[in-house]
Design a protein around this motif. Structure first.
Motif, mmCIF file in Angstrom:
data_model
loop_
_atom_site.group_PDB
_atom_site.id
_atom_site.type_symbol
_atom_site.label_atom_id
_atom_site.label_comp_id
_atom_site.label_asym_id
_atom_site.label_seq_id
_atom_site.Cartn_x
_atom_site.Cartn_y
_atom_site.Cartn_z
ATOM 1 N N GLY A 77 0.831 -1.202 0.000
ATOM 2 C CA GLY A 77 0.000 0.000 0.000
ATOM 3 C C GLY A 77 0.861 1.245 0.000
ATOM 4 O O GLY A 77 2.042 1.197 0.365
ATOM 5 N N ILE A 78 0.278 2.347 -0.416
ATOM 6 C CA ILE A 78 0.951 3.648 -0.375
ATOM 7 C C ILE A 78 0.159 4.544 0.576
ATOM 8 O O ILE A 78 -1.074 4.569 0.533
ATOM 9 C CB ILE A 78 1.025 4.275 -1.777
ATOM 10 N N TYR A 86 -3.726 5.126 0.715
ATOM 11 C CA TYR A 86 -4.508 5.470 -0.464
ATOM 12 C C TYR A 86 -5.214 4.226 -1.001
ATOM 13 O O TYR A 86 -6.281 4.315 -1.597
ATOM 14 C CB TYR A 86 -3.598 6.031 -1.565
ATOM 15 N N GLY A 87 -4.612 3.085 -0.778
ATOM 16 C CA GLY A 87 -5.176 1.830 -1.246
ATOM 17 C C GLY A 87 -4.184 0.713 -1.042
ATOM 18 O O GLY A 87 -3.024 0.944 -0.674
ATOM 19 N N ILE A 88 -4.652 -0.514 -1.264
ATOM 20 C CA ILE A 88 -3.811 -1.701 -1.069
ATOM 21 C C ILE A 88 -3.977 -2.627 -2.262
ATOM 22 O O ILE A 88 -5.097 -2.848 -2.739
ATOM 23 C CB ILE A 88 -4.199 -2.442 0.233
ATOM 24 N N PHE A 378 -2.816 5.311 -8.071
ATOM 25 C CA PHE A 378 -2.724 4.094 -7.257
ATOM 26 C C PHE A 378 -4.032 3.834 -6.522
ATOM 27 O O PHE A 378 -4.513 2.696 -6.465
ATOM 28 C CB PHE A 378 -1.572 4.217 -6.257
ATOM 29 N N ALA A 379 -4.613 4.895 -5.956
ATOM 30 C CA ALA A 379 -5.880 4.751 -5.233
ATOM 31 C C ALA A 379 -6.982 4.247 -6.162
ATOM 32 O O ALA A 379 -7.762 3.353 -5.799
ATOM 33 C CB ALA A 379 -6.285 6.082 -4.610
ATOM 34 N N GLY A 385 -10.825 -2.165 -8.162
ATOM 35 C CA GLY A 385 -10.754 -3.570 -8.576
ATOM 36 C C GLY A 385 -10.007 -3.759 -9.881
ATOM 37 O O GLY A 385 -9.826 -4.880 -10.354
ATOM 38 N N ILE A 386 -9.571 -2.637 -10.481
ATOM 39 C CA ILE A 386 -8.811 -2.733 -11.728
ATOM 40 C C ILE A 386 -7.527 -3.516 -11.516
ATOM 41 O O ILE A 386 -7.054 -4.215 -12.406
ATOM 42 C CB ILE A 386 -8.505 -1.319 -12.273
#
Length: 412
Positions: A77-78, A86-88, A378-379, A385-386
């Motif tokens: 993640g970032i 921001y997301g994983i 990134f998020a 789901g991409i």
């Protein structure tokens, strides 16, 4: 059958013991020397992908040992400055479908130890630590090689000398009669790795990364044994880092570079000051005109470091396997075997050394604006789901075993 072919392998980190293993399977008598006092522990996490997985699965028992020593990370993640992600992006869960997150990720020191332990079953393999060579003398391309040692131990002769001692190989300089930095192509990037006493992620199995302006990128992860591990990578300051390395002040340079960089950088700076396994190096590529000269040959980073592409471990394992396999296949005709090794490796090297043009901007952006854009992308990829779709669609970008299938050899 190779018989009593005598081989000296220089270097005991991944490429060295892997080469010794396959040469012993080919029937050779192998001596491995290492300038450090033992197998080096710690180091960064490395991935085994594509052709590396193929080689691993052809070494009885290795896959099980690697699976028993994972880094424990199941995703990446970032984060923002306050630590909110921001997301994983998680691993695929399928060891035969590699992705951005490798299904076979292991610390470099653990992999070196596994390979060293696998070689101990062979009486034809011996190790000499705290030793290095100072000269290589070849009277004729097809004749034996005389080697002189730094410790003053008696000179010895070998049928083949293998340099497997890293991108800044001193052995390469001796064997090819060039400078240590000749054939090194900088990527203007360096990285430092170390363990932390504190687990800053609270046992999470998701490794986190943070970017700060100036091409600074920090990652942190948890260790199943307690504590954590960290990496600090920087793009754009390699010349200054190189100067610090020449003065033996890498630790001080990294600490100064990351003070007040954001997130948990100040805590990590304090950790690196006393970390026993602190290690820092420039990230480079090695491009030599030829992988062998007479009875001297290069394997792994010493001959074809790939830089930041992520395939260094896999191509090192493949190189060790192909070198020994060609020696076995050519029944003791070392010169023919080395030519065949070169021919097999060149296409793989060209492919593994391709650096995507935007890689630097993705991993270590220079400006706050580019960092923000990268984080937003990134998020979107992580939360929409991409990522799962892209990992399936671009699976070939993380694989090389289909495009470059490894030869099958008959082993002892």
């Amino acid at each position: 059958m190779v018989g009593r072919l005598r081989v000296l392998v220089v270097g005991a980190s991944i490429a060295g013991p892997a080469t010794a293993y396959w040469l012993a399977r080919a029937g050779a008598e192998v001596t491995v020397i290492e300038r450090f006092a033992g197998i080096r522990k710690g180091g960064q996490a490395v991935d085994i992908r594509g052709c590396g997985v193929t080689v691993m699965r052809r070494m009885p028992g290795m896959e099980e040992l690697v699976r028993a020593k994972p880094t424990g990370e199941e995703g990446v993640g970032i984060v923002r400055n306050d630590g909110r992600p921001y997301g994983i992006i998680r691993a695929t869960g399928n060891p035969d479908q590699q992705s951005l997150v490798s299904e076979f990720e292991i610390f470099r020191g653990d992999l070196s130890t596994i390979l060293h332990d696998l070689t101990r079953r062979y009486q034809r393999i011996s190790y000499i630590f705290d030793e290095e060579i100072v000269s290589i003398n070849q009277q004729a391309s097809e004749g034996p090689v005389q080697v002189d040692f730094a410790s003053g131990r008696q000179s010895a002769t070998f049928d083949l000398v293998v340099a497997a001692d890293g991108a800044t190989s001193r052995t390469r300089a001796i064997g090819l009669q060039c400078g240590v930095r000749d054939h090194i192509h900088p990527t203007n990037t360096w990285a430092a790795y170390f363990s932390t006493k504190k687990d800053y992620l609270g046992g999470s199995k998701v490794g986190l990364g943070y970017s700060a302006p100036g091409g600074r990128f920090t990652t942190a992860g948890s260790k199943s044994s307690g504590g954590g591990h960290a990496m600090m990578m920087s793009r754009g300051t390699a010349a200054a880092f190189r100067q610090a390395a020449e003065q033996g002040s890498e630790r001080e340079f990294v600490a100064e570079h990351y003070v007040d960089a954001g997130w948990i950088s100040n805590e990590l700076v304090e950790e690196l000051k006393t970390a026993e396994d602190f290690y820092a190096s420039e990230i480079v590529q090695v491009k030599v005109p030829q992988l062998h000269k007479g009875r001297f040959v290069l394997v792994g980073d010493a001959g074809y470091a790939v830089g930041p592409t992520g395939f260094g471990t896999s191509i090192a394992l493949a190189g060790a396997y192909i070198l020994a396999g060609e020696i076995k296949k050519h029944a003791g005709d070392v010169d023919a075997a080395l030519e065949a090794y070169e021919g097999q490796m060149r296409p793989l090297i060209r492919e593994m050394q391709k650096i995507p043009p935007i890689l630097g901007s993705i991993v270590a952006p220079q400006s706050a604006w580019v960092i923000w854009v990268r984080n937003c992308i990134f998020a979107l990829v992580a939360w929409s789901g991409i990522a799962e779709y892209l990992q399936r669609f671009f699976a070939g970008a993380f694989e090389d075993s289909k495009e470059f299938p490894l030869p099958e050899y008959e082993w002892n």
